[in-house]
Motif scaffolding. Structure first.
Motif, PDB file in Angstrom:
ATOM      1  N   ASP A 125      -9.518  28.858   7.066  1.00 41.40           N
ATOM      2  CA  ASP A 125     -10.792  28.173   6.852  1.00 41.40           C
ATOM      3  C   ASP A 125     -11.506  27.977   8.186  1.00 41.40           C
ATOM      4  O   ASP A 125     -10.901  28.055   9.256  1.00 41.40           O
ATOM      5  CB  ASP A 125     -10.562  26.800   6.200  1.00 41.40           C
ATOM      6  N   LYS A 126     -12.795  27.636   8.115  1.00 41.59           N
ATOM      7  CA  LYS A 126     -13.579  27.398   9.334  1.00 41.59           C
ATOM      8  C   LYS A 126     -13.029  26.246  10.162  1.00 41.59           C
ATOM      9  O   LYS A 126     -12.980  26.344  11.389  1.00 41.59           O
ATOM     10  CB  LYS A 126     -15.046  27.159   8.977  1.00 41.59           C
ATOM     11  N   PRO A 127     -12.617  25.116   9.567  1.00 39.00           N
ATOM     12  CA  PRO A 127     -12.050  24.042  10.399  1.00 39.00           C
ATOM     13  C   PRO A 127     -10.820  24.479  11.181  1.00 39.00           C
ATOM     14  O   PRO A 127     -10.558  23.973  12.275  1.00 39.00           O
ATOM     15  CB  PRO A 127     -11.717  22.941   9.389  1.00 39.00           C
ATOM     16  N   GLU A 128     -10.037  25.402  10.633  1.00 39.30           N
ATOM     17  CA  GLU A 128      -8.839  25.852  11.329  1.00 39.30           C
ATOM     18  C   GLU A 128      -9.175  26.738  12.523  1.00 39.30           C
ATOM     19  O   GLU A 128      -8.411  26.800  13.486  1.00 39.30           O
ATOM     20  CB  GLU A 128      -7.932  26.615  10.359  1.00 39.30           C
ATOM     21  N   LEU A 129     -10.325  27.419  12.470  1.00 43.62           N
ATOM     22  CA  LEU A 129     -10.679  28.347  13.540  1.00 43.62           C
ATOM     23  C   LEU A 129     -11.045  27.631  14.826  1.00 43.62           C
ATOM     24  O   LEU A 129     -10.903  28.196  15.911  1.00 43.62           O
ATOM     25  CB  LEU A 129     -11.855  29.231  13.101  1.00 43.62           C
ATOM     26  N   SER A 130     -11.520  26.380  14.724  1.00 42.25           N
ATOM     27  CA  SER A 130     -12.017  25.679  15.916  1.00 42.25           C
ATOM     28  C   SER A 130     -10.922  25.430  16.946  1.00 42.25           C
ATOM     29  O   SER A 130     -11.183  25.439  18.150  1.00 42.25           O
ATOM     30  CB  SER A 130     -12.675  24.353  15.507  1.00 42.25           C
ATOM     31  N   ALA A 131      -9.687  25.199  16.495  1.00 42.95           N
ATOM     32  CA  ALA A 131      -8.586  24.900  17.425  1.00 42.95           C
ATOM     33  C   ALA A 131      -7.598  26.046  17.534  1.00 42.95           C
ATOM     34  O   ALA A 131      -6.491  25.865  18.039  1.00 42.95           O
ATOM     35  CB  ALA A 131      -7.860  23.626  16.982  1.00 42.95           C
ATOM     36  N   LEU A 132      -8.011  27.241  17.098  1.00 44.21           N
ATOM     37  CA  LEU A 132      -7.065  28.345  17.000  1.00 44.21           C
ATOM     38  C   LEU A 132      -6.548  28.794  18.360  1.00 44.21           C
ATOM     39  O   LEU A 132      -5.373  29.159  18.497  1.00 44.21           O
ATOM     40  CB  LEU A 132      -7.740  29.530  16.285  1.00 44.21           C
ATOM     41  N   PHE A 133      -7.413  28.756  19.388  1.00 44.61           N
ATOM     42  CA  PHE A 133      -7.031  29.275  20.703  1.00 44.61           C
ATOM     43  C   PHE A 133      -6.598  28.171  21.666  1.00 44.61           C
ATOM     44  O   PHE A 133      -6.459  28.422  22.863  1.00 44.61           O
ATOM     45  CB  PHE A 133      -8.197  30.058  21.320  1.00 44.61           C
ATOM     46  N   GLU A 134      -6.420  26.948  21.144  1.00 50.57           N
ATOM     47  CA  GLU A 134      -5.941  25.866  21.998  1.00 50.57           C
ATOM     48  C   GLU A 134      -4.443  26.022  22.253  1.00 50.57           C
ATOM     49  O   GLU A 134      -3.698  26.503  21.405  1.00 50.57           O
ATOM     50  CB  GLU A 134      -6.205  24.503  21.351  1.00 50.57           C
ATOM     51  N   LYS A 135      -4.024  25.584  23.444  1.00 48.88           N
ATOM     52  CA  LYS A 135      -2.606  25.696  23.788  1.00 48.88           C
ATOM     53  C   LYS A 135      -1.750  24.810  22.891  1.00 48.88           C
ATOM     54  O   LYS A 135      -2.071  23.636  22.685  1.00 48.88           O
ATOM     55  CB  LYS A 135      -2.387  25.296  25.250  1.00 48.88           C
ATOM     56  N   PHE A 136      -0.692  25.385  22.358  1.00 51.03           N
ATOM     57  CA  PHE A 136       0.301  24.685  21.548  1.00 51.03           C
ATOM     58  C   PHE A 136      -0.313  24.023  20.317  1.00 51.03           C
ATOM     59  O   PHE A 136       0.227  23.057  19.791  1.00 51.03           O
ATOM     60  CB  PHE A 136       1.053  23.635  22.373  1.00 51.03           C
ATOM     61  N   ALA A 137      -1.456  24.548  19.865  1.00 47.09           N
ATOM     62  CA  ALA A 137      -2.121  23.988  18.689  1.00 47.09           C
ATOM     63  C   ALA A 137      -1.661  24.736  17.451  1.00 47.09           C
ATOM     64  O   ALA A 137      -1.699  25.967  17.405  1.00 47.09           O
ATOM     65  CB  ALA A 137      -3.642  24.074  18.826  1.00 47.09           C
ATOM     66  N   VAL A 138      -1.221  23.989  16.452  1.00 44.66           N
ATOM     67  CA  VAL A 138      -0.848  24.556  15.153  1.00 44.66           C
ATOM     68  C   VAL A 138      -1.845  24.026  14.141  1.00 44.66           C
ATOM     69  O   VAL A 138      -1.884  22.818  13.868  1.00 44.66           O
ATOM     70  CB  VAL A 138       0.592  24.173  14.757  1.00 44.66           C
ATOM     71  N   VAL A 139      -2.704  24.904  13.631  1.00 44.21           N
ATOM     72  CA  VAL A 139      -3.826  24.442  12.816  1.00 44.21           C
ATOM     73  C   VAL A 139      -3.389  23.967  11.452  1.00 44.21           C
ATOM     74  O   VAL A 139      -4.078  23.175  10.808  1.00 44.21           O
ATOM     75  CB  VAL A 139      -4.877  25.576  12.674  1.00 44.21           C
ATOM     76  N   ASN A 140      -2.227  24.411  10.981  1.00 41.96           N
ATOM     77  CA  ASN A 140      -1.787  24.029   9.644  1.00 41.96           C
ATOM     78  C   ASN A 140      -0.276  23.868   9.667  1.00 41.96           C
ATOM     79  O   ASN A 140       0.456  24.846   9.874  1.00 41.96           O
ATOM     80  CB  ASN A 140      -2.213  25.100   8.624  1.00 41.96           C
ATOM     81  N   ASP A 141       0.205  22.656   9.467  1.00 41.17           N
ATOM     82  CA  ASP A 141       1.642  22.398   9.543  1.00 41.17           C
ATOM     83  C   ASP A 141       2.406  23.153   8.471  1.00 41.17           C
ATOM     84  O   ASP A 141       3.506  23.667   8.709  1.00 41.17           O
ATOM     85  CB  ASP A 141       1.911  20.890   9.407  1.00 41.17           C
ATOM     86  N   GLU A 142       1.847  23.225   7.271  1.00 41.95           N
ATOM     87  CA  GLU A 142       2.537  23.920   6.181  1.00 41.95           C
ATOM     88  C   GLU A 142       2.669  25.401   6.489  1.00 41.95           C
ATOM     89  O   GLU A 142       3.723  26.012   6.277  1.00 41.95           O
ATOM     90  CB  GLU A 142       1.758  23.706   4.878  1.00 41.95           C
ATOM     91  N   THR A 143       1.583  25.992   7.037  1.00 39.97           N
ATOM     92  CA  THR A 143       1.626  27.413   7.380  1.00 39.97           C
ATOM     93  C   THR A 143       2.599  27.667   8.513  1.00 39.97           C
ATOM     94  O   THR A 143       3.341  28.652   8.507  1.00 39.97           O
ATOM     95  CB  THR A 143       0.211  27.891   7.774  1.00 39.97           C
ATOM     96  N   ALA A 144       2.602  26.750   9.509  1.00 42.00           N
ATOM     97  CA  ALA A 144       3.514  26.923  10.634  1.00 42.00           C
ATOM     98  C   ALA A 144       4.969  26.835  10.182  1.00 42.00           C
ATOM     99  O   ALA A 144       5.831  27.553  10.690  1.00 42.00           O
ATOM    100  CB  ALA A 144       3.224  25.873  11.703  1.00 42.00           C
ATOM    101  N   THR A 145       5.244  25.959   9.225  1.00 41.88           N
ATOM    102  CA  THR A 145       6.612  25.838   8.725  1.00 41.88           C
ATOM    103  C   THR A 145       7.038  27.093   7.988  1.00 41.88           C
ATOM    104  O   THR A 145       8.183  27.554   8.105  1.00 41.88           O
ATOM    105  CB  THR A 145       6.711  24.619   7.794  1.00 41.88           C
ATOM    106  N   LYS A 146       6.102  27.687   7.251  1.00 45.80           N
ATOM    107  CA  LYS A 146       6.430  28.851   6.439  1.00 45.80           C
ATOM    108  C   LYS A 146       6.514  30.120   7.268  1.00 45.80           C
ATOM    109  O   LYS A 146       7.425  30.943   7.094  1.00 45.80           O
ATOM    110  CB  LYS A 146       5.385  29.017   5.337  1.00 45.80           C
ATOM    111  N   TYR A 147       5.557  30.309   8.195  1.00 41.63           N
ATOM    112  CA  TYR A 147       5.474  31.561   8.933  1.00 41.63           C
ATOM    113  C   TYR A 147       5.957  31.457  10.370  1.00 41.63           C
ATOM    114  O   TYR A 147       6.142  32.472  11.044  1.00 41.63           O
ATOM    115  CB  TYR A 147       4.026  32.072   8.955  1.00 41.63           C
ATOM    116  N   GLY A 148       6.142  30.217  10.872  1.00 39.83           N
ATOM    117  CA  GLY A 148       6.491  30.049  12.273  1.00 39.83           C
ATOM    118  C   GLY A 148       5.247  30.062  13.151  1.00 39.83           C
ATOM    119  O   GLY A 148       4.131  30.265  12.685  1.00 39.83           O
TER     120      GLY A 148
END
Length: 501
Positions: A397-420
């Motif tokens: 989603d657009k809100p997730e794109l805003s912090a995508l290139f930040e250091k150590f930023a995980v835009v979605n905890d559920e996605t990070a848990t599933k995909y790493g």
């Protein structure tokens, strides 16, 4: 109170409008000019009460009353002259002279030293103090002006007696009361405004002291932060071998055990060993990314620019990631527009950025397609290379794109848990692209996929850094196999040179 504050603000804006820019730039002169303008804007209202009373009380008012009124009304001209021509010091002297003339003129015609308008003489030193302020070279001319006028007034009173005015004594007392009240109000008005100016100045100085203290604290904090950054960079430089050597040992021994398991026909051990080997390589890539990101932040990362074949680099990078893409059921392929040949830049850093994007696409795409599209476009500043990595993965989603290139930023905890994911690879990719005078952008749609676009100049405008053959060999080897330690740091290169001769 609100009405008074509003009127005060409007008066301040009016006063400041008359102040020329060169005077407004000087704090001391600006304060003097404000007192000068206040006295000239509001003073005639009070001062004209005297000629008005003379006109009422004198049974036969003559031209002397008209001259007095004209002299007092003339003070309104001074603000316009100041705004138009400047010359504040000259105007201050002329203004004092005009005030002296008006006071002594009324005293001459209406009683001399017993005149009811004599209290206005007290306003002269007050205004002189307000006008000259911290300008010592005006004190002499002011005193001289006052002395000359008093001498002329005394001579006139002695040599040319004034004619009688014809105002009855009762009305003359009333004139004295009006004159005294007007003079007192004038002095009070100037004193109140001066006190207000001093209070504002004290408040401003307090704010300035606070800002100075804040700036001093910020400088100290910046110094501490810079020292901490240097300490972190030194720590990472010293710990690079300590972090990588155990991982290299795990990866190397697991590779040996995999080969022995393949030769011995032991498939059960082979699966576990391949998992160990893959996990070690993944952890080593993560460590390398963190260390590279720290080097860029510390300004220690250098570009090693040379001419290289962009087509060969992209094809080699795609070929390396084909197996990892196939493990998730994806098809990875490259589309390179014709006419693209050699470019000038840092091949290894551009390859690292592209590899990070392909690994990211492979991770978030299953049973889909990943396309690497390479093109070149002409711009006024020079040709630009575009490398697009497009996938058919989960998208964002657009809100997730805003912090995508930040250091150590995980835009979605559920996605990070599933995909790493740790939020390091994309941050490093952007830093590498910007180091090469380029950038990376992204467009995405949930359920459709994402498209990352690397844009870099076809000729990076960075001076060629000295690279010895050992550095180049180790860097290329590391790009092919993460088990090889990087040689960007001078200390690591020197140690390898000592080891290998």
């Amino acid at each position: 109170m609100a009405i008074l504050n509003s009127l005060s603000l409007k008066l301040d804006r009016l006063v400041d409008w008359f102040i020329p820019p060169d005077i407004a730039a000087d704090r001391a002169m600006r304060k003097q000019a404000r007192m000068f303008l206040i006295s000239h804007l509001l003073g005639p209202f009070l001062g004209n009460s005297v000629p008005l009373a003379l006109y009422i009380f004198d049974p036969h008012p003559q031209w002397d009353v008209a001259i007095l009124a004209a002299s007092i009304t003339g003070f309104w001209i001074f603000p316009l002259v100041l705004k138009t021509y400047g010359h504040y010091n000259l105007l201050a002297l002329i203004s004092v002279e005009n005030l002296l003339f008006a006071i002594l003129w009324s005293c001459y015609w209406y009683g001399g030293v017993t005149s009811p308008t004599l209290p206005w003489v007290l306003t002269i030193p007050l205004l002189a103090f307000f006008y000259i302020g911290e300008t010592p070279h005006l004190r002499g001319p002011m005193l001289t002006l006052f002395g000359v006028n008093m001498v002329i007034f005394g001579l006139c009173m002695y040599l040319i007696p004034a004619p009688g005015h014809g105002i009855p004594s009762a009305e003359l007392q009333g004139l004295g009361i009006i004159s005294t009240i007007a003079a007192a109000l004038y002095v009070a008005m100037m004193a109140i405004y001066y006190a207000r100016a001093l209070a504002s100045q004290a408040e401003l100085e307090a704010v300035m002291r606070h800002h100075i203290t804040t700036a001093r604290n910020l400088r100290q904090a910046a110094f501490e932060a810079d020292r901490a950054t240097r300490a972190k960079s030194e720590f990472l430089a010293k710990m690079s071998h300590e972090l990588r050597t155990p991982l290299n040992a795990v990866i190397g021994y697991s590779q040996i055990l995999i080969e022995e398991a393949e030769d011995g026909g032991n498939p059960d051990d082979l699966v576990d060993l391949e998992r160990i080997h893959a996990a070690g390589q993944h952890l080593l890539r993560l460590v390398n990314n963190v260390l590279d990101l720290s080097k860029i932040e510390a300004g220690h990362m250098q570009l090693y620019c040379e001419d290289f074949s962009l087509v060969d680099m992209v094809n080699d990078a795609v070929r390396e990631q084909t197996q990892a893409a196939a493990a998730n059921g994806n098809r990875l392929h490259a589309i390179i527009e014709p006419g693209i040949g050699y470019i000038h830049g840092d091949e290894l850093k551009l390859r690292n950025a592209l590899t990070n994007l392909m690994q990211n696409a492979t991770k978030y795409t299953k049973n889909g397609e990943i396309t690497v599209h390479v093109s070149e476009r002409a711009e006024a500043a020079g040709n630009m290379i575009e490398i697009r990595v497009q996938d058919t993965g989960i998208g964002m989603d657009k809100p997730e794109l805003s912090a995508l290139f930040e250091k150590f930023a995980v835009v979605n905890d559920e996605t990070a848990t599933k995909y790493g994911g740790t939020g390091v690879g994309l941050a490093l990719t952007r830093q590498l692209c910007r180091l090469m005078n380029g950038d990376v952008t992204v467009t995405s749609q949930p359920g459709v996929g994402s498209c990352f676009t690397i844009t870099v100049p076809a000729k990076v405008s960075v001076a060629l850094q000295p690279v010895n053959e050992l550095q180049k060999t180790l860097a290329i080897a590391r790009a092919m196999d993460p088990m090889i330690e990087p040689s960007d740091a001078a200390g690591e290169t020197a140690s390898q040179e000592r080891k290998w001769g």
